[in-house]
Design an enzyme around this catalytic site. Structure first.
Site, PDB file in Angstrom:
ATOM      1  CE  LYS A   5      27.420  56.099  18.959  1.00 24.05           C
ATOM      2  NZ  LYS A   5      28.369  55.419  19.858  1.00 24.05           N
ATOM      3  CG  ASN A   6      29.891  58.615  21.187  1.00 22.73           C
ATOM      4  OD1 ASN A   6      29.126  57.636  21.268  1.00 22.73           O
ATOM      5  ND2 ASN A   6      30.864  58.681  20.304  1.00 22.73           N
TER       6      ASN A   6
ATOM      7  NE  ARG B 203      25.809  49.675  18.408  1.00 25.80           N
ATOM      8  CZ  ARG B 203      26.910  49.313  19.046  1.00 25.80           C
ATOM      9  NH1 ARG B 203      27.730  48.439  18.491  1.00 25.80           N
ATOM     10  NH2 ARG B 203      27.204  49.823  20.217  1.00 25.80           N
TER      11      ARG B 203
ATOM     12  NE  ARG C 238      34.685  49.042  23.832  1.00 27.92           N
ATOM     13  CZ  ARG C 238      35.405  48.113  24.459  1.00 27.92           C
ATOM     14  NH1 ARG C 238      35.240  46.850  24.132  1.00 27.92           N
ATOM     15  NH2 ARG C 238      36.253  48.429  25.404  1.00 27.92           N
TER      16      ARG C 238
ATOM     17  NE  ARG D  85      36.522  50.812  21.751  1.00 32.15           N
ATOM     18  CZ  ARG D  85      35.309  51.332  21.495  1.00 32.15           C
ATOM     19  NH1 ARG D  85      34.488  50.696  20.677  1.00 32.15           N
ATOM     20  NH2 ARG D  85      34.921  52.436  22.060  1.00 32.15           N
TER      21      ARG D  85
ATOM     22  CG  ASP E 273      34.282  57.975  16.659  1.00 28.41           C
ATOM     23  OD1 ASP E 273      33.721  58.340  17.709  1.00 28.41           O
ATOM     24  OD2 ASP E 273      35.012  56.972  16.592  1.00 28.41           O
TER      25      ASP E 273
HETATM   26  C1  EPZ Z   1      34.782  56.750  22.884  1.00 27.39           C
HETATM   27  O1  EPZ Z   1      35.098  55.378  23.145  1.00 27.39           O
HETATM   28  C2  EPZ Z   1      33.675  56.736  21.823  1.00 27.39           C
HETATM   29  N1  EPZ Z   1      32.538  55.985  22.319  1.00 27.39           N
HETATM   30  C3  EPZ Z   1      34.186  56.082  20.543  1.00 27.39           C
HETATM   31  O2  EPZ Z   1      33.181  56.241  19.539  1.00 27.39           O
HETATM   32  C4  EPZ Z   1      35.422  56.808  20.056  1.00 27.39           C
HETATM   33  O3  EPZ Z   1      35.959  56.119  18.960  1.00 27.39           O
HETATM   34  C5  EPZ Z   1      36.483  56.868  21.184  1.00 27.39           C
HETATM   35  O4  EPZ Z   1      35.921  57.454  22.369  1.00 27.39           O
HETATM   36  C6  EPZ Z   1      37.691  57.693  20.792  1.00 27.39           C
HETATM   37  O5  EPZ Z   1      37.332  58.978  20.433  1.00 27.39           O
HETATM   38  C7  EPZ Z   1      31.685  56.603  23.176  1.00 27.39           C
HETATM   39  O6  EPZ Z   1      31.852  57.727  23.602  1.00 27.39           O
HETATM   40  C8  EPZ Z   1      30.483  55.808  23.586  1.00 27.39           C
HETATM   41  P1  EPZ Z   1      38.799  55.693  24.493  1.00 27.39           P
HETATM   42  P2  EPZ Z   1      36.062  54.978  24.373  1.00 27.39           P
HETATM   43  O7  EPZ Z   1      38.777  55.065  25.830  1.00 27.39           O
HETATM   44  O8  EPZ Z   1      35.911  55.941  25.475  1.00 27.39           O
HETATM   45  C9  EPZ Z   1      42.692  52.962  24.611  1.00 27.39           C
HETATM   46  C10 EPZ Z   1      31.623  55.618  17.885  1.00 27.39           C
HETATM   47  O9  EPZ Z   1      31.820  55.303  16.702  1.00 27.39           O
HETATM   48  N2  EPZ Z   1      42.280  52.636  25.991  1.00 27.39           N
HETATM   49  O10 EPZ Z   1      38.924  57.165  24.405  1.00 27.39           O
HETATM   50  O11 EPZ Z   1      35.854  53.545  24.622  1.00 27.39           O
HETATM   51  C11 EPZ Z   1      41.694  52.428  23.569  1.00 27.39           C
HETATM   52  O12 EPZ Z   1      41.928  51.079  23.267  1.00 27.39           O
HETATM   53  C12 EPZ Z   1      32.552  55.072  18.986  1.00 27.39           C
HETATM   54  O13 EPZ Z   1      30.720  56.373  18.256  1.00 27.39           O
HETATM   55  C13 EPZ Z   1      43.133  51.900  26.781  1.00 27.39           C
HETATM   56  O14 EPZ Z   1      44.210  51.506  26.343  1.00 27.39           O
HETATM   57  O15 EPZ Z   1      37.501  55.204  23.687  1.00 27.39           O
HETATM   58  C14 EPZ Z   1      41.931  53.380  22.412  1.00 27.39           C
HETATM   59  O16 EPZ Z   1      43.034  52.936  21.672  1.00 27.39           O
HETATM   60  C15 EPZ Z   1      33.502  54.040  18.473  1.00 27.39           C
HETATM   61  N3  EPZ Z   1      42.731  51.603  28.050  1.00 27.39           N
HETATM   62  C16 EPZ Z   1      42.231  54.694  23.115  1.00 27.39           C
HETATM   63  O17 EPZ Z   1      42.632  54.382  24.444  1.00 27.39           O
HETATM   64  C17 EPZ Z   1      41.524  52.032  28.569  1.00 27.39           C
HETATM   65  O18 EPZ Z   1      41.202  51.735  29.725  1.00 27.39           O
HETATM   66  C18 EPZ Z   1      41.064  55.673  23.173  1.00 27.39           C
HETATM   67  O19 EPZ Z   1      39.934  54.979  23.628  1.00 27.39           O
HETATM   68  C19 EPZ Z   1      40.681  52.794  27.742  1.00 27.39           C
HETATM   69  C20 EPZ Z   1      41.081  53.088  26.454  1.00 27.39           C
END
Ligand code: EPZ
Length: 423
Positions: free
Chosen positions: A22-23, A401, A92, A121, A309
């Site tokens: 998915k991701n 999802r 998202r 997020r 995850d």
């Molecule tokens: C990806 O989300 C995945 N989603 C998420 O999977 C996964 O939990 C996450 O990476 C972490 O591994 C997809 O790939 C579609 P991040 P993403 O930006 O990219 C902070 C699932 O269950 N952050 O790596 O949105 C954020 O708040 C989903 O399949 C900022 O502070 O996650 C978090 O604490 C859920 N500012 C951390 O970084 C930003 O601009 C990592 O988030 C972006 C992120």
């Protein structure tokens, strides 16, 4: 609405085949907006989120044809630049169209993603990276408005946040930089396998990306990209979920096929520590659970660390593991909504800040529980497999999802599980 009903205690035996990731497929479908001509993407999972991305690409003016586990996307002329709230607020990952639209059209208006039950997020890193490439960015009426009248230009971008690297921020900036003038460097880039798959797809379209999979990615801008043909990597989180399922009940013997064991190193290391027998081949993992489990300590981290995850799923295993396990969430410190539902099933999980202290119990007892998000719902199903009696998991739309026919796959392994309409 559906619910999933499980009668627990059945040993799991046999083989399960993993679907596409998915991701990986979501950002790759967004990346097809960058190309002239048609891209064909194979091995895609049949999921709610893929359906949402198809709708979004069509709203943006792309021609999208869905086939059985494949999609063709043609983002020719007449692309639009507005990604509407009603779609982005449901998924998202829709924010991934921001970079491609900005690079292709020089403008983009994407609704802010909004809240998420697993934690705050923000997308500040996405916006910081795109601004470094020369985009003027404002937030108005709940939308990110980005403009690059003179096109995008190269930059050296540090993409580290309070919780380390960001997967989708790295994806968005990488997708924008492929059509920027000059060579861009992304430092503290995320290294997830899904990002490597995205970079491989972009390179097949004619991009010049190097270093993907490491914390330093180099992107030499090109004038244009062409449609291509690509197969998606297997879903390591779905694979990990089934590996944990194989460890939940003593006497189980499950082989997870069409997966890349390299992508699940952190989980397999923990399962071995817990006393589970693990046998790997190039594209499969066999999980055998014979004896009692041993407690583990897990801390979630960006890849190649233990994935957030799979945090809820390994917690489900820890609830039936004798002794005290400690699970610390370093990516989304509040990602513990599943704890109260697991405790409804008789587990003993106590929260201390961003750690969960799990006192293993002999038995879980089946109960009606509520799914709150995708991975929490998977954990409740795993707990239901091990629990005495009947478990009903409500609000399984969360599950759909990100998991393709999970109850059918588990049932084929011998679980007593089925989907029913809510009363
Ligand atoms: C990806 O989300 C995945 N989603 C998420 O999977 C996964 O939990 C996450 O990476 C972490 O591994 C997809 O790939 C579609 P991040 P993403 O930006 O990219 C902070 C699932 O269950 N952050 O790596 O949105 C954020 O708040 C989903 O399949 C900022 O502070 O996650 C978090 O604490 C859920 N500012 C951390 O970084 C930003 O601009 C990592 O988030 C972006 C992120």
């Amino acid at each position: 609405m559906d619910k999933i009903v499980i009668k627990g205690g059945k040993k799991l035996k046999g083989e399960v085949t993993i679907s596409g990731a998915k991701n990986a497929v979501l950002p790759i479908m967004a990346a097809a907006l960058l190309a002239e001509g048609t891209s064909r993407i194979e091995g895609i999972p049949s999921l709610q989120d893929v359906g949402t991305m198809v709708k979004l690409l069509r709203v943006l003016g792309a021609k999208v044809n869905l086939f059985d586990h494949a999609v063709e996307i043609n983002a020719g002329n007449g692309l639009k630049s507005i990604a509407p709230y009603h779609l982005v607020s449901t998924m998202r990952a829709s924010v991934c169209v921001l970079g491609p639209l900005l690079a292709r059209l020089g403008r983009a208006e994407v609704s802010l993603p909004g809240g998420c039950v697993i934690g705050s997020r923000p997308i500040d890193l996405h916006l910081k990276g795109l601004a470094s490439l020369g985009a003027e960015i404002t937030i108005e009426h709940g939308y990110v408005k980005a403009r690059a009248k003179k096109g995008l230009h190269r930059a050296d971008i540090y993409l580290g946040g309070s919780y380390g690297s960001s997967v989708l921020a790295t994806a968005n900036v990488m997708m924008a930089a492929v059509l920027a003038r000059g060579t861009t460097y992304i430092e503290n880039a995320a290294c997830e396998p899904e990002l490597v798959d995205l970079a491989d797809f972009l390179n097949k379209m004619g991009a010049r990306i190097n270093g993907h999979g490491s914390h330093l990615i180099q992107i030499e801008g090109v004038d244009k990209l062409m449609g291509t043909h690509h197969s998606i990597i297997p879903d390591r989180i779905e694979a990990g979920t089934f590996m944990v399922a194989g460890a939940m009940i003593r006497g189980s013997d499950v082989t997870v096929r069409n997966c890349n064991p390299e992508h699940n190193h952190a989980l397999l290391d923990k399962l071995k520590q817990a006393g589970v027998a693990v046998t790997k081949t190039a594209d499969s993992v066999r999980i055998r659970r014979n004896g009692l489990l041993k407690p583990v300590e897990v801390t979630t981290l960006p890849y190649p660390g233990f994935p957030t995850d799979l945090q809820a799923q390994i917690m489900a295993l820890a609830t039936v593991t004798p002794g005290i396990s400690v699970i610390t969430e370093k990516i989304y410190p509040d990602r513990f909504i599943h704890v109260s539902e697991l405790n409804r099933m008789g587990s003993k999980v106590f929260l201390e800040g961003s750690s969960a202290i799990v006192h293993g119990v002999k038995h879980l007892s089946g109960a009606p529980v509520m799914a709150s998000d995708l991975r929490a719902s998977a954990a409740l199903i795993l707990a239901g497999l091990a629990a005495e009696g009947k478990t009903e998991v409500h609000r399984v739309y969360h599950l759909d999802r990100g998991y393709e026919r999970i109850e059918e796959k588990l049932s084929a392994l011998g679980a007593s599980i089925g989907r029913e309409k809510e009363d």
